[in-house]
Design a protein around this motif. Structure first.
Motif, PDB file in Angstrom:
ATOM      1  N   ASP A  66     -26.208  -4.601  21.207  1.00  0.00           N
ATOM      2  CA  ASP A  66     -24.784  -4.346  21.426  1.00  0.00           C
ATOM      3  C   ASP A  66     -24.488  -4.239  22.921  1.00  0.00           C
ATOM      4  OD1 ASP A  66     -22.186  -3.800  20.181  1.00  0.00           O
ATOM      5  OD2 ASP A  66     -22.372  -1.874  21.219  1.00  0.00           O
ATOM      6  N   PHE A  67     -25.439  -3.659  23.663  1.00  0.00           N
ATOM      7  CA  PHE A  67     -25.243  -3.471  25.110  1.00  0.00           C
ATOM      8  C   PHE A  67     -25.094  -4.819  25.817  1.00  0.00           C
ATOM      9  CE2 PHE A  67     -26.316  -2.890  29.477  1.00  0.00           C
ATOM     10  CZ  PHE A  67     -25.935  -1.587  29.819  1.00  0.00           C
ATOM     11  N   PHE A  68     -26.055  -5.713  25.576  1.00  0.00           N
ATOM     12  CA  PHE A  68     -26.017  -6.947  26.384  1.00  0.00           C
ATOM     13  C   PHE A  68     -25.237  -8.085  25.746  1.00  0.00           C
ATOM     14  CE2 PHE A  68     -30.342  -7.418  24.363  1.00  0.00           C
ATOM     15  CZ  PHE A  68     -30.072  -8.546  23.596  1.00  0.00           C
ATOM     16  N   GLY A  69     -24.948  -7.972  24.454  1.00  0.00           N
ATOM     17  CA  GLY A  69     -24.294  -9.130  23.835  1.00  0.00           C
ATOM     18  C   GLY A  69     -23.165  -8.780  22.895  1.00  0.00           C
ATOM     19  N   ALA A  70     -22.763  -7.501  22.868  1.00  0.00           N
ATOM     20  CA  ALA A  70     -21.680  -7.073  21.963  1.00  0.00           C
ATOM     21  C   ALA A  70     -21.950  -7.540  20.535  1.00  0.00           C
ATOM     22  CB  ALA A  70     -20.334  -7.600  22.468  1.00  0.00           C
ATOM     23  N   HIS A  71     -23.208  -7.363  20.114  1.00  0.00           N
ATOM     24  CA  HIS A  71     -23.577  -7.852  18.776  1.00  0.00           C
ATOM     25  C   HIS A  71     -23.205  -6.878  17.667  1.00  0.00           C
ATOM     26  CE1 HIS A  71     -25.480 -11.423  20.301  1.00  0.00           C
ATOM     27  NE2 HIS A  71     -26.206 -10.718  21.155  1.00  0.00           N
ATOM     28  N   THR A  72     -22.699  -5.721  18.051  1.00  0.00           N
ATOM     29  CA  THR A  72     -22.218  -4.673  17.127  1.00  0.00           C
ATOM     30  C   THR A  72     -23.352  -3.974  16.363  1.00  0.00           C
ATOM     31  OG1 THR A  72     -21.824  -5.982  15.114  1.00  0.00           O
ATOM     32  CG2 THR A  72     -20.048  -5.966  16.781  1.00  0.00           C
ATOM     33  N   TYR A  73     -22.996  -2.878  15.763  1.00  0.00           N
ATOM     34  CA  TYR A  73     -23.969  -2.103  14.951  1.00  0.00           C
ATOM     35  C   TYR A  73     -23.202  -1.385  13.856  1.00  0.00           C
ATOM     36  CZ  TYR A  73     -22.158   1.374  18.268  1.00  0.00           C
ATOM     37  OH  TYR A  73     -21.319   2.156  19.042  1.00  0.00           O
ATOM     38  N   ARG A  74     -23.929  -0.937  12.865  1.00  0.00           N
ATOM     39  CA  ARG A  74     -23.343  -0.091  11.826  1.00  0.00           C
ATOM     40  C   ARG A  74     -23.814   1.341  12.061  1.00  0.00           C
ATOM     41  NH1 ARG A  74     -25.423  -1.257   7.113  1.00  0.00           N
ATOM     42  NH2 ARG A  74     -26.938  -2.752   7.928  1.00  0.00           N
ATOM     43  N   ARG A  75     -23.058   2.298  11.563  1.00  0.00           N
ATOM     44  CA  ARG A  75     -23.388   3.705  11.764  1.00  0.00           C
ATOM     45  C   ARG A  75     -23.944   4.318  10.479  1.00  0.00           C
ATOM     46  NH1 ARG A  75     -20.812   6.605  16.072  1.00  0.00           N
ATOM     47  NH2 ARG A  75     -21.231   8.386  14.719  1.00  0.00           N
ATOM     48  N   THR A  76     -24.744   5.346  10.664  1.00  0.00           N
ATOM     49  CA  THR A  76     -25.340   5.997   9.491  1.00  0.00           C
ATOM     50  C   THR A  76     -24.326   6.884   8.767  1.00  0.00           C
ATOM     51  OG1 THR A  76     -26.026   7.845  10.892  1.00  0.00           O
ATOM     52  CG2 THR A  76     -27.658   6.100  10.506  1.00  0.00           C
ATOM     53  N   ASP A  77     -23.251   7.256   9.484  1.00  0.00           N
ATOM     54  CA  ASP A  77     -22.363   8.277   8.913  1.00  0.00           C
ATOM     55  C   ASP A  77     -21.028   7.751   8.406  1.00  0.00           C
ATOM     56  OD1 ASP A  77     -21.467   7.590  11.377  1.00  0.00           O
ATOM     57  OD2 ASP A  77     -21.306   9.626  12.179  1.00  0.00           O
ATOM     58  N   LYS A  78     -20.725   6.466   8.648  1.00  0.00           N
ATOM     59  CA  LYS A  78     -19.476   5.935   8.082  1.00  0.00           C
ATOM     60  C   LYS A  78     -19.551   4.417   7.940  1.00  0.00           C
ATOM     61  CE  LYS A  78     -17.101   6.199  12.561  1.00  0.00           C
ATOM     62  NZ  LYS A  78     -16.045   6.765  13.354  1.00  0.00           N
ATOM     63  N   GLU A  79     -18.712   3.887   7.081  1.00  0.00           N
ATOM     64  CA  GLU A  79     -18.637   2.445   6.844  1.00  0.00           C
ATOM     65  C   GLU A  79     -18.065   1.739   8.067  1.00  0.00           C
ATOM     66  OE1 GLU A  79     -19.406   0.495   3.952  1.00  0.00           O
ATOM     67  OE2 GLU A  79     -20.518   2.346   3.553  1.00  0.00           O
ATOM     68  N   GLY A  80     -18.325   0.457   8.168  1.00  0.00           N
ATOM     69  CA  GLY A  80     -17.694  -0.340   9.222  1.00  0.00           C
ATOM     70  C   GLY A  80     -18.694  -0.866  10.231  1.00  0.00           C
ATOM     71  N   THR A  81     -18.172  -1.617  11.189  1.00  0.00           N
ATOM     72  CA  THR A  81     -19.007  -2.212  12.239  1.00  0.00           C
ATOM     73  C   THR A  81     -18.424  -1.760  13.581  1.00  0.00           C
ATOM     74  OG1 THR A  81     -19.142  -4.118  10.795  1.00  0.00           O
ATOM     75  CG2 THR A  81     -20.006  -4.399  13.002  1.00  0.00           C
ATOM     76  N   PHE A  82     -19.312  -1.452  14.517  1.00  0.00           N
ATOM     77  CA  PHE A  82     -18.829  -0.812  15.744  1.00  0.00           C
ATOM     78  C   PHE A  82     -19.427  -1.472  16.991  1.00  0.00           C
ATOM     79  CE2 PHE A  82     -18.772   2.078  12.234  1.00  0.00           C
ATOM     80  CZ  PHE A  82     -17.482   2.595  12.280  1.00  0.00           C
ATOM     81  N   HIS A  83     -18.738  -1.236  18.092  1.00  0.00           N
ATOM     82  CA  HIS A  83     -19.206  -1.723  19.397  1.00  0.00           C
ATOM     83  C   HIS A  83     -18.885  -0.640  20.427  1.00  0.00           C
ATOM     84  CE1 HIS A  83     -19.722  -4.090  22.995  1.00  0.00           C
ATOM     85  NE2 HIS A  83     -18.423  -4.119  23.265  1.00  0.00           N
ATOM     86  N   THR A  84     -19.827  -0.379  21.288  1.00  0.00           N
ATOM     87  CA  THR A  84     -19.563   0.542  22.398  1.00  0.00           C
ATOM     88  C   THR A  84     -19.142  -0.287  23.611  1.00  0.00           C
ATOM     89  OG1 THR A  84     -21.019   2.281  21.611  1.00  0.00           O
ATOM     90  CG2 THR A  84     -20.673   2.185  23.989  1.00  0.00           C
ATOM     91  N   LEU A  85     -18.123   0.175  24.279  1.00  0.00           N
ATOM     92  CA  LEU A  85     -17.633  -0.550  25.476  1.00  0.00           C
ATOM     93  C   LEU A  85     -18.536  -0.174  26.643  1.00  0.00           C
ATOM     94  CD1 LEU A  85     -13.838   0.095  24.784  1.00  0.00           C
ATOM     95  CD2 LEU A  85     -15.066  -2.058  24.471  1.00  0.00           C
TER      96      LEU A  85
END
Ligand code: 6PG
Length: 498
Positions: free
Chosen positions: A465-484
């Motif tokens: 996610d850091f170098f390519g904005a490939h996103t990740y999922r979280r253990t505590d909620k549904e959805g897909t996320f990206h850190t800026l």
């Protein structure tokens, strides 16, 4: 046995289809000749034989009058010598020679006839061939044949794919020549089109892993105890009377026992330590990579052969720093040998589990309905990886046909539990003494990876996610996320890019 004699050749093309033979073999090198002899030895079969060069056909027919072969010297004669539906097994080198023979058979056969490729063909070639051949109205069957020359003659393990219609004709013929294990012939209709060759490919991948594990076990024992190859042969012979009982363990004892006539040395010390490969192990790994199936033991075994063959690299690497395996000796040889046996058994279970995973993934990908229990049963006899413990694999799939991980079947849980300490000890010892045991250690790492509650894959997702904005999922909620990452490092919801 009362058999019709060779008919006058019908050179008019397809022939009448009323020839005396119910099955034919094209390609009379050792595997083809032996398979033809095996077929001919069964009361119900009359076998037509054809080879591109006439001399091989003549030699075979002359050497084996008892087989009452029906020799053919042209494709037209071959077609004329077969009953309908004409059924021919091609036993030529995989690749272009196979395509060439298929073309010739399609020229002289008629729609409805059955063409079987018994070579070690790549399953994707088989899928392609079946499509082309069936579009022209013929039946095409890609069939894995295992057991080497001896198996072809006395009973191989057979893994046919292809259409149901062909199996109706072919099934009884194949059952008549297959090895028999616990009263059952080692053949089943594996699945459609390339399924048979796919399963044979994975068989070979497991074969690579099994052989590498055995080689590592031998090496550790030899270096750790100083026993001679002949003494180690006795250890393998002993192992072959227990849960490790298998063809590969049996022949290992034979090879280690062999003395070189020219030098008087153990043969294994005279053989150049560079392992060859014809490619089926590599196919298994390449296919597994495409399917995303971690067959790490098979991959390590394949790469170990490659490493051994890079003599030029080995020659310049001998002085690299590290412990010398020369300094390694164990205090209690018997205890060490037992630890190696347990490590071998556990790693072998992993290798088979990975292979069956690949078959399941291949079946899902290509739409084959493969019965994993049936596959384990047809490997109990005839083939190179035949082993006592395939019964346990069959039991596991009988109990739960969709078992997600073979390792989790109760029998294997018990065996892996029993082997735990020894397995870890052996991997540690190999690392600390500088003895390469890639298949042992990768099998253990795979096992621990499966067991792990959390894997560092989470960190890899963060890096991606850091170098390519490939996103990740979280253990505590549904959805897909990206850190800026390059802005204020707040988190946003994002589209899953994988
Ligand atoms: C079998 C074997 C056979 C294979 C050889 C050689 O099942 O009878 O798998 O098909 O060709 O074992 O394989 P490598 O040359 O790649 O070791």
């Amino acid at each position: 046995m009362d058999r019709p004699t060779t008919p006058e050749a019908d050179t008019s093309g397809a022939g009448t289809g009323s020839g005396p033979a119910n099955i034919g073999v094209v390609g009379l090198a050792v595997m083809g000749s032996n398979l033809a002899r095996n077929l001919a030895s069964r009361e119900e079969n009359t076998v037509a034989v054809f080879n591109r060069s006439r001399s091989k056909t003549d030699e075979l027919v002359e050497a084996h009058p008892e087989a009452e072969f029906v020799p053919a010297f042209t494709y037209e004669e071959f077609a004329a010598s077969l009953q309908k539906p004409r059924t021919a097994i091609i036993m030529v080198k995989a690749g272009r020679p196979t395509d060439a023979v298929i073309d010739e058979l399609m020229r002289v056969f008629e729609p409805g006839d059955i063409i079987i490729d018994g070579g070690n063909s790549l399953f994707t070639d088989t899928i392609r061939r079946e499509k082309a051949v069936s579009e022209a109205g013929y039946n095409f069957v890609g069939m894995g044949v295992s057991g080497g020359e001896e198996g072809a003659l006395n009973g191989p393990s057979l893994m046919p794919g292809g259409p149901d219609e062909a199996w109706v004709t072919l099934g009884p013929i194949l059952k008549s020549i297959a090895a028999v294990a616990e009263g059952e012939p080692c053949v089943t209709h594996v699945g459609h089109d390339g399924a048979g060759h796919f399963v044979k490919m994975v068989h070979n991948g497991i074969e690579y892993a099994d052989m590498q594990l055995i080689a590592e076990a031998y090496d550790l024992i030899r270096r750790g105890t100083g026993k001679t190859p002949a003494e180690i042969a006795e250890i393998f012979a002993e192992w072959n009377r227990g849960e490790l009982e298998s063809y590969l363990i049996e022949i290992t004892a034979e090879v280690l026992r062999q003395t070189d006539a020219a030098t008087g040395l153990p043969l294994v010390d005279v053989i150049v330590d560079e392992a060859g490969a014809k490619g089926t192990g590599a196919w298994t790994v390449q296919t597994a990579l495409d399917l995303g199936v971690p067959v790490s033991g098979i991959a390590e075994a394949t790469f170990a052969r490659s490493l051994s063959s890079h003599r030029e690299q080995r020659d310049v690497s001998g002085a690299l720093p590290g412990p010398s395996s020369e300094d390694f000796t164990v205090e209690d040889a018997d205890a060490f040998i037992e630890q190696v046996r347990l490590a071998l058994y556990a790693s072998k279970i992993v290798a088979y589990s990975q292979g069956f995973d690949e078959i399941r993934a291949g079946a899902a990908q290509y739409g084959w309905n493969i019965d994993l229990g049936a596959v384990s049963k047809i490997w109990r006899g005839g083939c190179i990886i035949r082993a006592q413990f395939l019964n346990r694999i069959a039991d596991a799939y009988d109990a739960e046909a969709t078992l997600p991980v073979l390792l989790t079947a109760p029998y294997f849980v018990e065996a892996l539990g029993r082997a735990q300490d020894a397995w870890r000890e052996i991997v540690q010892v190999s690392a600390s003494s500088g003895i390469p045991a890639p298949a042992f250690s990768s099998s253990l790492a795979y096992y621990d990876g499966l067991r792990a509650d959390r894997l560092p894959a989470a960190l890899i997702q963060g890096q991606r996610d850091f170098f390519g904005a490939h996103t990740y999922r979280r253990t505590d909620k549904e959805g897909t996320f990206h850190t800026l990452w390059s802005a204020d490092r707040s988190e946003i919801e994002a589209e899953d890019t994988h």
